[in-house]
Design a protein around this motif. Structure first.
Motif: not given
Length: 384
Positions: A300-316
């Motif tokens: 279940v990827p967070p939307p920032e994978i597709y929009t911001l090209w990166g992610y961090t642990a807690e928001p994910t």
């Protein structure tokens, strides 16, 4: 003491060995194997000297090699001198064929036992039973420990599916799943919200994990889809409260699970209150608080994978908790899908209370900066 050897070879099996030994002033002549046993006779000193001269003349040309030579007849009987002790010699018959080199084997070598393989160790300790699950990295089987029949879950992961590794304190490279589960076992006190790792075996082609298998437990995904099961909001709240507590514990230990979903949650129903166990750390990693820009491996990827090209642990993690709540409350068993939710308008579950609706929508915010922290989520009005 003088020792003389007279070897006669003749006939198919009539090889004879005549040994003349001196005992005081008398000698004994003994027939070894050549035929009928001869009577002992005493030989006077004059006869003895005459016999000695005649015998030495016949065997003089072979005297130098007498200790190692062999005379064989048609029956392949071999006569050889094996060893010498002091002034005496021993003649032995060897009917096995050509003489072999002597070799010395120490007691330690004789007693060495072959070390059992990892496969043999595993099979000696555990009994594997039926297949109970299949994941992206491997297969899971039920089993039990032979010593006490303790129920276990046995996970087989092909080496090519061990995507993440970690270097331990001894410089050994091991699976990140093993490293993190060992860390959780060492640092957990009392009842752990994680399935315990009992054993692990790195074999030639696969990694085998042996884990705790709680009785009366099934995945949350299976539980939600079981016939006749319809969870109320209050029942789901009990599950979500425990899940948020687990996420907070991982945050304190700097561990990022990265794949929280209903399939990776075991629900144990043997008590009045369902108990949550988080499983499958194959996609997990240690959290360094940085933005991760490489490929996302979770379900279940967070939307920032597709929009911001990166992610961090807690928001994910907060986003994935929202996805679990979405699946638990949706009457149509309509599994959450990130792209569908933000593009085609996948609808929220119906009939939620105001606090529950607020909790869910906060988790599923499109931008990570707008989502609450795990501490804020735990203190939300709905979970109180």
């Amino acid at each position: 003491m003088d020792v003389l050897f007279s070897v006669k070879a003749g006939g198919s099996c009539n090889t004879a060995v005549e040994v003349v030994c001196k005992r005081g002033d008398k000698r004994k002549i003994d027939s070894a194997e050549g035929g009928p046993r001869r009577k002992r006779r005493l030989v006077t000193k004059d006869v003895e000297e005459e016999h000695t001269i005649r015998t030495r003349a016949k065997t003089k040309h072979r005297k130098d090699s007498a200790s190692t030579s062999a005379v064989t007849g048609s029956c392949n009987t071999t006569v050889k001198v094996v060893w010498q002790r002091g002034d005496k010699r021993k003649v032995a018959d060897d009917e096995e064929g050509p003489s072999r080199k002597r070799r010395q084997v120490t007691k330690d070598v004789e007693n060495i036992e072959e070390e059992p393989t990892k496969q043999q160790e595993f099979e000696a300790k555990y009994k594997e039973l039926d297949h109970i699950g299949q994941g992206g990295s491997g297969s899971v089987f039920a089993g039990h420990r032979r010593a006490d029949n303790l129920p276990v879950a046995i996970k087989h992961i092909p080496n090519e599916n061990v995507w993440f590794t970690h270097e331990d304190n001894n410089g050994n490279t091991i699976s990140i799943e093993v490293a993190i589960m060992l860390k959780l076992s060492a640092e957990s006190e009392g009842t752990s919200p994680y399935a315990s790792l009992l054993d692990w075996y790195q074999m030639e082609r696969e990694l085998v994990l042996v884990m705790e298998r709680p009785i009366h437990a099934k995945s949350f995904w299976s539980y939600l889809r079981a016939e006749g099961v319809s969870m109320t909001e209050e029942e789901v709240k009990i599950i979500l409260r425990q899940l948020v507590d687990v996420a907070l514990d991982l945050k304190r230990k700097d561990i990022f699970h990265r794949d929280i979903k209903t399939e990776n949650m075991l629900i144990q129903t043997c008590s009045d209150v369902p108990r949550v166990l988080l499983i499958d750390f194959g996609m997990s990693c240690y959290d360094e608080g940085r933005l991760r820009r490489w490929r996302y491996f979770g379900t279940v990827p967070p939307p920032e994978i597709y929009t911001l090209w990166g992610y961090t642990a807690e928001p994910t993690t907060v986003f994935q908790i929202g996805a679990v709540l979405f699946d638990a409350l949706h009457e149509e068993k309509n599994e959450f899908d990130t792209i569908r939710f933000f593009t085609s308008g996948q609808s929220l579950p119906k009939g939620m209370s105001k606090d529950c609706d607020d909790f869910l929508q906060m988790c599923l915010k499109k931008y990570p900066i707008n989502r609450p922290t795990l501490e804020q989520l735990r203190n939300h009005q709905w979970l109180r």
